[in-house]
Structure formats: C-alpha cells, structure tokens
Write an enzyme that holds these catalytic residues in place. Structure first.
Site: not given
Ligand code: 0X9
Ligand code: ZN
Length: 426
Positions: A261-262, A365, A183, A244, A185, A314-315
C-alpha cells in the site's frame, strides 16, 4: 535540538543493534514480553522523534506517527526500559495497552483450534484453506462465479481474482472492485471478502433482506474481488502474526518485504512512505515494482468500466476518502464523503458499530503509493479505504480481532457494500 539529542543517540543505537528473533518450538516468532504502547504526539518535535524511532528495525508501528491520532507501537522486551525512558524524556504521553503480545496471539491460536476448520464465518482461513475455499465455491457456483489467476506473487503464489455475476456468461455490467489482505496481519479483511462472496452467491434471487440486497447488487453490477492481494505475506503471518508487507527478498539488507500500500504509482515516494528496506512502510525500488501490485493494476484495466474500488484494511473503524497521498482532496471529495456517510450509516445499523468517515491525512495520516489513490487518479470515481474493527486506542488487541467477531464484522461490512451499490449509478 538539545532536548532530542539523548533519544536521538538511542534511536541510532536501535538501528544498528543486532537483535535476536526468538522463535518458539513451532518456528513461530515469539512476541513474549512485547508490549503495545499507545503514544500521543502533541507537537512537531515529538512527532519527529516518533519518526526517528520508526526508522529503527525492531519497533513495529501499528500506525504511522501523526498529530491527528494516537500511535500504537509494539516494543520488544529488551528495549522497553529505554523506549519508555526516552518517551518520558520527550514528554510523550503513553499508555500500555497490551502487557504481553504473545499471550494475545496464543489466545487466538487456542481459540481457533477449537473452531471448525474451513468455516469462514467462525474462523480465519490460512493460505491453503483460503485457496481451497475459493476453488470449491467456484466449482459449486459455476454460473455465478469465475476464479482467475491474475498473476503470481514474489514467491510464485497465484493472485486470485473472483468475479461474481448474476450470470457469468451474460454481457459485462459496470464493475465494482473489492480488495482484501494487502496487509498480511489484517486477517479480518480476508473474511470480509470471502463473506461477501458467500452472501452474494447464496442469496441472489432469494427473498428476505440479504436476498433483496444480493439481487440488487448483482442485477446492477458485476463484482470483482481480490480476496488475498498479498498471499506470501499472509502465509508468512502464520509464523509472524504481525507481518505486514509482502515477502520480496532484498539483496542488500536482511529485511525482506515491500509495503504494497505504498508501492502504487500514486505520488510514489511521497509522504508516509519509507526508502528503508527495514521499515514496515518500505515503498519498494520503484513505482508498481511489485508483481502483486502489477497484477491488480492490469486486472482492473482489463476489466474496464470500474465504478468503485474498495481497499479493505484494518484496524481503526474508519472509511477514508481520497486522496491519501498528501493534504489534497479529490475534486469530488464532498460527493464521495456524502455517499460514504450513508454507507457507514447502513453499516452502523447492523450492530451499532461506528465508523468515522473522512480525509485520510486529517483523521489518520498522509500515505502515498496507496492502491485506492492509484485507481482514483486513474478514473475510478468511488475509491475508498476501509479500516475495519476494532476501533483504535480502545484497549483491544488491534490486528488480533477475536474470531467471534468475524460473523458480525462480515454482516455490517456487507450492509455498507450494499449501500454503495444502491447509491452508485450503474
Ligand atoms: O497505512 C495504510 O496503508 C492504511 N492503514 S493500515 O493500518 N491498514 O496500514 C491506510 C491507507 C490510507 N491512508 C490514509 N488515507 N492515510
Ligand atoms: Zn492495512
């Protein structure tokens, strides 16, 4: 349903609204007047409302809405009034944790301008300098370090893999993987990878605590780093500090980018991911569609005998134990949780910083398509996600971690890597 109707109409308006993207004089996206609201959803209806809001293109969700924790959302100035009004109408409690994001970003920029460029311990290295650092370091440590391009990004940048070994020419040892900057950022994660490479190469065979730790780590395992999994997104984060995703161009929409990450084939298309290009959790057109994901999958497969895969994000100060994709725990969850607890104890001993260990869907989540789930499902036993500093809801600036915290953050993270190396059988 009647209660949700007003806000619902507003959400639809949000989706269709054509919103400008003001840039400052340097061509950077300006976040002037953008506020971060920390929202707590207390019931299913409120959660559903947050999900609707998230579908709009212009509100940036720093966490996926969940009943388990607060969600920090970044709202542009021209929507603040309406959003706050609708949140109140939905009886959603919120707190303004950042009054003006541009001030935070500007502060970071000014702070970095005062720091020596190229020093990974005191500043964040942007894409060019990051690459340069990797190249110089591998030239300086030819017997311990191997830098290899494992593929190209959407925009043609190299995806680098760094192998650090006690003796780069010796027969292979079992492998430990550490992946950073999936990601864009999450700048501190790049520092965690570079800092660990730096400590290992500088301290192997030496005395003192770091020397002993680096020596055990490298005598037992070969270490593989993907220090910058998302180079296009990372480079773009110079212009848009809160970017992101990667920079995949979309033919049918003006919103670029897939959330790496998906994108992995771990219940791809399931919970916590979006089919909407404009969403920050857009999963891509198919499982493993992104070259950045493919590169990592192929590299890990080629390495073989991988004992651990650590995805550094993070974070929130968390260590997440698989699986993330749904409310299902890995069969050896308890064992992984215990090992993770001990690693986070080692982390805490360095600077007193507390990381919570647990099952992602419970403490954060559910999120399908993650790299660590993919590798856990494909035989890597010790797979975890880190969420580095700061803690969520602590009133700090989230992804904009002050550069003064790079050094302590690297050191505590390193201590936990050592603990993993110590506990995991070779
Ligand atoms: O959403 C993500 O991809 C990760 N969080 S982040 O804020 N860095 O984007 C978390 C991934 C693992 N997630 C869960 N276990 N829920
Ligand atoms: Zn992340």
């Amino acid at each position: 349903m009647a209660g949700i109707a007003g806000p619902l109409v507003f959400s639809v308006l949000l989706i269709v609204a054509v919103i400008g993207n003001p840039e400052n004089s340097k061509g950077r996206k300006s976040f002037k007047g953008y506020q971060v609201l920390s929202v707590r959803a207390g019931n299913e209806m409120q959660l559903e409302y947050l999900n609707l809001l998230q579908a709009g293109p212009e509100i940036d969700f720093f966490q996926v809405p969940s009943l388990a924790q607060k969600t920090d959302i970044l709202v542009p100035p021209n929507q603040l009034r309406e959003v706050k009004k609708s949140l109140r109408k939905m009886k959603l409690d919120f707190e303004i944790i950042n009054e003006d994001m541009e001030i935070t970003i500007e502060r970071e920029r000014r702070d970095m301008a005062t720091r020596a460029t190229g020093d990974i311990w005191t500043t964040y290295l942007m894409w060019e300098d990051f690459e340069l650092w990797l190249q110089e370091k591998s030239t300086n440590f030819p017997g311990m370090m191997e830098l290899k391009s494992i593929g190209k990004s959407n925009e043609g940048r190299d995806i680098w893999q760094v192998k650090v070994a006690a003796d780069i020419n010796a027969p292979k040892k079992p492998a430990m993987y550490i992946e950073c900057l999936a990601h864009a950022r999450e700048w501190i994660t790049g520092s965690a990878c570079l800092g660990t490479i730096d400590i290992l190469t500088a301290n192997y065979g030496k005395s003192g605590t770091l020397g002993q730790q680096a020596t055990l780590m490298l005598d037992k395992f070969d270490w593989y780093f993907i220090p910058m999994m998302n180079p296009d997104g990372y480079n773009f984060s110079k212009q848009n500090r809160l970017w992101r995703k990667n920079r995949r161009v979309n033919v049918v929409s003006s919103c670029p980018g897939v959330d790496l990450n998906r994108n992995f084939a771990a219940d791809w298309g399931g919970a916590g991911s979006s089919s909407n290009w404009c969403s920050d959790t857009y999963r891509g057109g198919s499982a493993n569609s992104e070259p950045e994901a493919q590169a990592v999958i192929n590299a890990v497969a080629e390495t073989g005998d991988v004992r651990s895969y650590l995805s550094i994000h993070s974070y929130s100060q968390l260590l997440l134990v698989p699986y993330a994709y749904d409310n299902v725990k890995a069969p050896d969850y308890n064992e992984l949780k215990n090992v993770g607890d001990i690693a986070m104890l080692a982390l805490r001993q360095v600077n007193g910083v507390n990381f919570v260990v647990g099952h992602g869907p419970e403490i954060l989540y559910a999120a399908s398509g993650g790299a660590f789930d993919y590798f856990k499902l494909n035989g890597v036993k010790y797979a975890y996600v880190y969420e580095l500093r700061p803690a969520s809801g602590s009133g700090t600036d989230g992804f904009i971690l002050p550069a003064s915290q790079i050094d302590p953050s690297i050191r505590e993270t390193f201590a936990s890597f050592y603990s993993f190396a110590d506990q995991i059988p070779a």
